[in-house]
Design a protein around this motif. Sequence first.
Motif, PDB file in Angstrom:
ATOM      1  N   SER A 185      32.439  49.600  29.370  1.00  0.00           N
ATOM      2  CA  SER A 185      32.658  48.211  28.982  1.00  0.00           C
ATOM      3  C   SER A 185      31.356  47.496  28.657  1.00  0.00           C
ATOM      4  O   SER A 185      30.372  47.590  29.389  1.00  0.00           O
ATOM      5  CB  SER A 185      33.375  47.475  30.112  1.00  0.00           C
ATOM      6  OG  SER A 185      34.592  48.128  30.439  1.00  0.00           O
ATOM      7  N   LEU A 186      31.385  46.727  27.565  1.00  0.00           N
ATOM      8  CA  LEU A 186      30.220  45.959  27.140  1.00  0.00           C
ATOM      9  C   LEU A 186      30.517  44.470  26.993  1.00  0.00           C
ATOM     10  O   LEU A 186      29.670  43.637  27.269  1.00  0.00           O
ATOM     11  CB  LEU A 186      29.682  46.504  25.813  1.00  0.00           C
ATOM     12  CG  LEU A 186      28.981  47.860  25.877  1.00  0.00           C
ATOM     13  CD1 LEU A 186      28.626  48.352  24.480  1.00  0.00           C
ATOM     14  CD2 LEU A 186      27.730  47.787  26.747  1.00  0.00           C
ATOM     15  N   GLY A 187      31.712  44.125  26.534  1.00  0.00           N
ATOM     16  CA  GLY A 187      32.035  42.726  26.295  1.00  0.00           C
ATOM     17  C   GLY A 187      33.264  42.283  27.068  1.00  0.00           C
ATOM     18  O   GLY A 187      34.180  43.080  27.292  1.00  0.00           O
ATOM     19  N   ILE A 188      33.299  40.999  27.459  1.00  0.00           N
ATOM     20  CA  ILE A 188      34.419  40.479  28.241  1.00  0.00           C
ATOM     21  C   ILE A 188      34.715  39.048  27.804  1.00  0.00           C
ATOM     22  O   ILE A 188      33.796  38.247  27.602  1.00  0.00           O
ATOM     23  CB  ILE A 188      34.108  40.528  29.760  1.00  0.00           C
ATOM     24  CG1 ILE A 188      35.225  39.869  30.586  1.00  0.00           C
ATOM     25  CG2 ILE A 188      32.763  39.889  30.069  1.00  0.00           C
ATOM     26  CD1 ILE A 188      36.514  40.620  30.592  1.00  0.00           C
ATOM     27  N   ALA A 189      35.992  38.741  27.650  1.00  0.00           N
ATOM     28  CA  ALA A 189      36.419  37.374  27.320  1.00  0.00           C
ATOM     29  C   ALA A 189      37.690  37.056  28.081  1.00  0.00           C
ATOM     30  O   ALA A 189      38.501  37.945  28.361  1.00  0.00           O
ATOM     31  CB  ALA A 189      36.662  37.234  25.815  1.00  0.00           C
ATOM     32  N   MET A 190      37.877  35.785  28.410  1.00  0.00           N
ATOM     33  CA  MET A 190      39.111  35.360  29.052  1.00  0.00           C
ATOM     34  C   MET A 190      39.987  34.648  28.029  1.00  0.00           C
ATOM     35  O   MET A 190      39.505  34.036  27.078  1.00  0.00           O
ATOM     36  CB  MET A 190      38.833  34.456  30.245  1.00  0.00           C
ATOM     37  CG  MET A 190      38.193  33.139  29.932  1.00  0.00           C
ATOM     38  SD  MET A 190      38.074  32.060  31.387  1.00  0.00           S
ATOM     39  CE  MET A 190      39.802  31.686  31.673  1.00  0.00           C
ATOM     40  N   LEU A 191      41.280  34.737  28.231  1.00  0.00           N
ATOM     41  CA  LEU A 191      42.262  34.108  27.362  1.00  0.00           C
ATOM     42  C   LEU A 191      43.560  33.953  28.127  1.00  0.00           C
ATOM     43  O   LEU A 191      43.719  34.530  29.211  1.00  0.00           O
ATOM     44  CB  LEU A 191      42.490  34.944  26.096  1.00  0.00           C
ATOM     45  CG  LEU A 191      43.272  36.267  26.223  1.00  0.00           C
ATOM     46  CD1 LEU A 191      43.704  36.756  24.840  1.00  0.00           C
ATOM     47  CD2 LEU A 191      42.485  37.346  26.940  1.00  0.00           C
ATOM     48  N   ASP A 192      44.470  33.191  27.583  1.00  0.00           N
ATOM     49  CA  ASP A 192      45.817  33.115  28.148  1.00  0.00           C
ATOM     50  C   ASP A 192      46.734  33.832  27.166  1.00  0.00           C
ATOM     51  O   ASP A 192      47.396  33.223  26.335  1.00  0.00           O
ATOM     52  CB  ASP A 192      46.245  31.663  28.358  1.00  0.00           C
ATOM     53  CG  ASP A 192      47.567  31.550  29.098  1.00  0.00           C
ATOM     54  OD1 ASP A 192      48.156  32.596  29.440  1.00  0.00           O
ATOM     55  OD2 ASP A 192      48.027  30.416  29.308  1.00  0.00           O
ATOM     56  N   TYR A 193      46.747  35.150  27.276  1.00  0.00           N
ATOM     57  CA  TYR A 193      47.437  36.000  26.309  1.00  0.00           C
ATOM     58  C   TYR A 193      48.912  35.677  26.199  1.00  0.00           C
ATOM     59  O   TYR A 193      49.480  35.612  25.101  1.00  0.00           O
ATOM     60  CB  TYR A 193      47.213  37.459  26.718  1.00  0.00           C
ATOM     61  CG  TYR A 193      48.232  38.435  26.198  1.00  0.00           C
ATOM     62  CD1 TYR A 193      48.248  38.802  24.859  1.00  0.00           C
ATOM     63  CD2 TYR A 193      49.182  39.014  27.052  1.00  0.00           C
ATOM     64  CE1 TYR A 193      49.186  39.708  24.383  1.00  0.00           C
ATOM     65  CE2 TYR A 193      50.110  39.912  26.595  1.00  0.00           C
ATOM     66  CZ  TYR A 193      50.114  40.256  25.246  1.00  0.00           C
ATOM     67  OH  TYR A 193      51.041  41.149  24.782  1.00  0.00           O
ATOM     68  N   ASP A 194      49.588  35.455  27.324  1.00  0.00           N
ATOM     69  CA  ASP A 194      51.030  35.223  27.320  1.00  0.00           C
ATOM     70  C   ASP A 194      51.387  33.751  27.474  1.00  0.00           C
ATOM     71  O   ASP A 194      52.557  33.399  27.635  1.00  0.00           O
ATOM     72  CB  ASP A 194      51.709  36.039  28.414  1.00  0.00           C
ATOM     73  CG  ASP A 194      51.013  35.879  29.764  1.00  0.00           C
ATOM     74  OD1 ASP A 194      50.105  35.036  29.865  1.00  0.00           O
ATOM     75  OD2 ASP A 194      51.380  36.609  30.702  1.00  0.00           O
ATOM     76  N   GLN A 195      50.370  32.874  27.440  1.00  0.00           N
ATOM     77  CA  GLN A 195      50.560  31.418  27.482  1.00  0.00           C
ATOM     78  C   GLN A 195      51.389  30.969  28.696  1.00  0.00           C
ATOM     79  O   GLN A 195      52.266  30.109  28.581  1.00  0.00           O
ATOM     80  CB  GLN A 195      51.194  30.936  26.176  1.00  0.00           C
ATOM     81  CG  GLN A 195      50.304  31.173  24.960  1.00  0.00           C
ATOM     82  CD  GLN A 195      50.854  30.573  23.691  1.00  0.00           C
ATOM     83  OE1 GLN A 195      51.983  30.854  23.292  1.00  0.00           O
ATOM     84  NE2 GLN A 195      50.072  29.723  23.044  1.00  0.00           N
ATOM     85  N   ASP A 196      51.060  31.574  29.836  1.00  0.00           N
ATOM     86  CA  ASP A 196      51.760  31.183  31.073  1.00  0.00           C
ATOM     87  C   ASP A 196      50.890  30.326  31.978  1.00  0.00           C
ATOM     88  O   ASP A 196      51.286  30.001  33.095  1.00  0.00           O
ATOM     89  CB  ASP A 196      52.238  32.424  31.828  1.00  0.00           C
ATOM     90  CG  ASP A 196      51.092  33.296  32.338  1.00  0.00           C
ATOM     91  OD1 ASP A 196      49.920  33.031  31.963  1.00  0.00           O
ATOM     92  OD2 ASP A 196      51.355  34.244  33.106  1.00  0.00           O
ATOM     93  N   GLY A 197      49.686  29.965  31.497  1.00  0.00           N
ATOM     94  CA  GLY A 197      48.800  29.120  32.285  1.00  0.00           C
ATOM     95  C   GLY A 197      47.901  29.873  33.238  1.00  0.00           C
ATOM     96  O   GLY A 197      47.107  29.248  33.950  1.00  0.00           O
ATOM     97  N   TRP A 198      47.989  31.202  33.253  1.00  0.00           N
ATOM     98  CA  TRP A 198      47.148  32.022  34.138  1.00  0.00           C
ATOM     99  C   TRP A 198      46.170  32.825  33.280  1.00  0.00           C
ATOM    100  O   TRP A 198      46.558  33.381  32.254  1.00  0.00           O
ATOM    101  CB  TRP A 198      48.012  32.972  34.973  1.00  0.00           C
ATOM    102  CG  TRP A 198      48.836  32.256  35.999  1.00  0.00           C
ATOM    103  CD1 TRP A 198      49.933  31.476  35.770  1.00  0.00           C
ATOM    104  CD2 TRP A 198      48.625  32.241  37.410  1.00  0.00           C
ATOM    105  NE1 TRP A 198      50.425  30.973  36.956  1.00  0.00           N
ATOM    106  CE2 TRP A 198      49.647  31.428  37.981  1.00  0.00           C
ATOM    107  CE3 TRP A 198      47.693  32.818  38.259  1.00  0.00           C
ATOM    108  CZ2 TRP A 198      49.742  31.199  39.350  1.00  0.00           C
ATOM    109  CZ3 TRP A 198      47.783  32.595  39.623  1.00  0.00           C
ATOM    110  CH2 TRP A 198      48.792  31.791  40.156  1.00  0.00           C
ATOM    111  N   PRO A 199      44.895  32.902  33.687  1.00  0.00           N
ATOM    112  CA  PRO A 199      43.881  33.556  32.854  1.00  0.00           C
ATOM    113  C   PRO A 199      44.017  35.071  32.823  1.00  0.00           C
ATOM    114  O   PRO A 199      44.147  35.725  33.859  1.00  0.00           O
ATOM    115  CB  PRO A 199      42.558  33.145  33.516  1.00  0.00           C
ATOM    116  CG  PRO A 199      42.917  32.902  34.952  1.00  0.00           C
ATOM    117  CD  PRO A 199      44.314  32.337  34.933  1.00  0.00           C
ATOM    118  N   ASP A 200      44.015  35.605  31.619  1.00  0.00           N
ATOM    119  CA  ASP A 200      44.003  37.043  31.391  1.00  0.00           C
ATOM    120  C   ASP A 200      42.606  37.446  30.914  1.00  0.00           C
ATOM    121  O   ASP A 200      41.767  36.598  30.607  1.00  0.00           O
ATOM    122  CB  ASP A 200      45.059  37.408  30.349  1.00  0.00           C
ATOM    123  CG  ASP A 200      46.419  36.811  30.668  1.00  0.00           C
ATOM    124  OD1 ASP A 200      46.928  37.079  31.770  1.00  0.00           O
ATOM    125  OD2 ASP A 200      46.962  36.068  29.822  1.00  0.00           O
TER     126      ASP A 200
END
Length: 571
Positions: free
Chosen positions: A261-276
């Motif tokens: 692993s080299l890069g990491i980003a957070m997102l709300d992939y499923d739009q449930d309000g919890w960070p993925d």
Amino acid sequence: MNRRSFLKATVGLTATGCPSLLAPFARAWALGSNPSQSLGFHFTDVTTSAGLHFKHNNGAYGGKLLPETLGSGCAFLDYDADGWEDILLVNSMDWPGHARQRSTLKLYRNNRNGTFTDVTRAAGLEIEMYGMGVAVGDFNNDGFPDILIACVGQNRLFKNTGKGHFIDVTNSSGLGKRQAFSASALWFDYDRDGLLDLFVCNYVKWSAEHDVFCSLDGKHKSYCTPEAYVGQTCWLFHNRGNGTFEDVTASSGIFDSSSKSLGIAMLDYDQDGWPDLLVANDTQPNKLYRNQRNGTFKDVGVEAGIAFSAEGKARAGMGVDVGDFDNSGRDGVAITNFDNEMIGLYRADGHGNLSDVAVQTGVGLPSKTTLGFGCAFADCDLDGSLDLIAVNGHIDDTVRNVRNVGYAQPPQLFLNNGKGAFHEAGAEAGGGFSEPKVGRGLAIGDFDRDGDLDVLMTTNNGPAYLFRNDQTSGNRSIRFRLVGTKSNRDAIGARVKISANGIMQARMVRSGSSYLSQSELPITFGLGKQDKIERVVIDWPSGRSEEFKQLSSGKSYEITEAQGIKPGPEF
């Protein structure tokens, strides 16, 4: 980094290739002597005038050790909480037994007049380490950002005292128990308890004593590609709230020793309000860790369509960023890859699928001959659509002898036309932005508080660069700085949505992203010629939602959770 890609010889220029090479010159000629005017902004290299005197030291002495090729990162941060973005530049060091110089990271305090002062020693950060990445976050919610430096060997956690000084709390925090070849990192509140947790990317199992011999000619040592090494799991540390962290890598479902692993980003992939989490892996499938809201994660990268390329191959993922580049209300993804692999640009369809639209949007082909590292979505021209910046550079200067590509490569600026297409305009941006560099880190921030986004980048074994964004079109913007109360104080994970003249835009407050780097935490929305927004909605990590209406553009606003909004000075 694909070995076959690296060793494969390339042919010379063909007749069909000439027009694409001549296109930038023809475009510049058509635009006149100052093509950047047509963009509505231009970049100005202010590195020297701003007082940034820095050179990365990768420690190379001829031994061709793997970490030498990859560093290092950078960050915008407001370490003294005065409302002005400061700059941190990560450095590496000479290898034991080959000492020639002393090199440390650098912390530059913003003087609020376009210049910076080196405060590294006064801040207690003049410490040698083989640094790679940086993640900034207020892990103890005291109002002052703390710093995690990801290293080859022992990562270091520096707690901000709030008095202009940092204390090394690596051991007392519990982070000093494990060592690895770490890369990018980020802070996020995965269990939404109001405390920032820590995710660290690790690359491969490596040590100088067990460095593998690789060669292009069978005689002379060259840098190895990651196929020569076994992978290493990433780490997840849960914040206990008492200054210590618990290693929950295994129990959370993150453990995976095949990752590189080299890069990491957070997102709300499923739009449930919890960070993925989205992890960019080098020659291994990318990971999309879906937060199951019970302290565990599930990798859904394959089913989401982001683990492999469209051809079903694991690419050499380096940097990654997330942003709603089509103003659909759903985050898309950019991942930089090795040369001949193109940038991956993924659009979300709202049904859990991510489709690579790099070619049809105009991002793919211009990035095919580049080796990308740092990348960031940013509305450079403030027209309301996110653009994409990528910094490039190869891993070995001998590549020029075996490939028709350069070691130093121009950064790229993909301007979004707001209609689903991008135009590569790096050469038109001016200020020396597109001059070839051995690019690595990239961060975005408004260091001069004029309402537009400036660019900070690092190069391997070379200088850092600061490009000031100078607007010429008259486009306006609005900025928000969020302060959590029940949520973590940095409000990392908060989603901000605005509505202006019928157009919706969304951004998330995020740590991490890009490659080894971190952009500023405040959020900027470009508004074109709009002089106000009808409303802004903030969905806080705590679950609280707040709305404010009729806000003027040309200002920065501070919003404190459950305590209201406070306008700042005009830009």
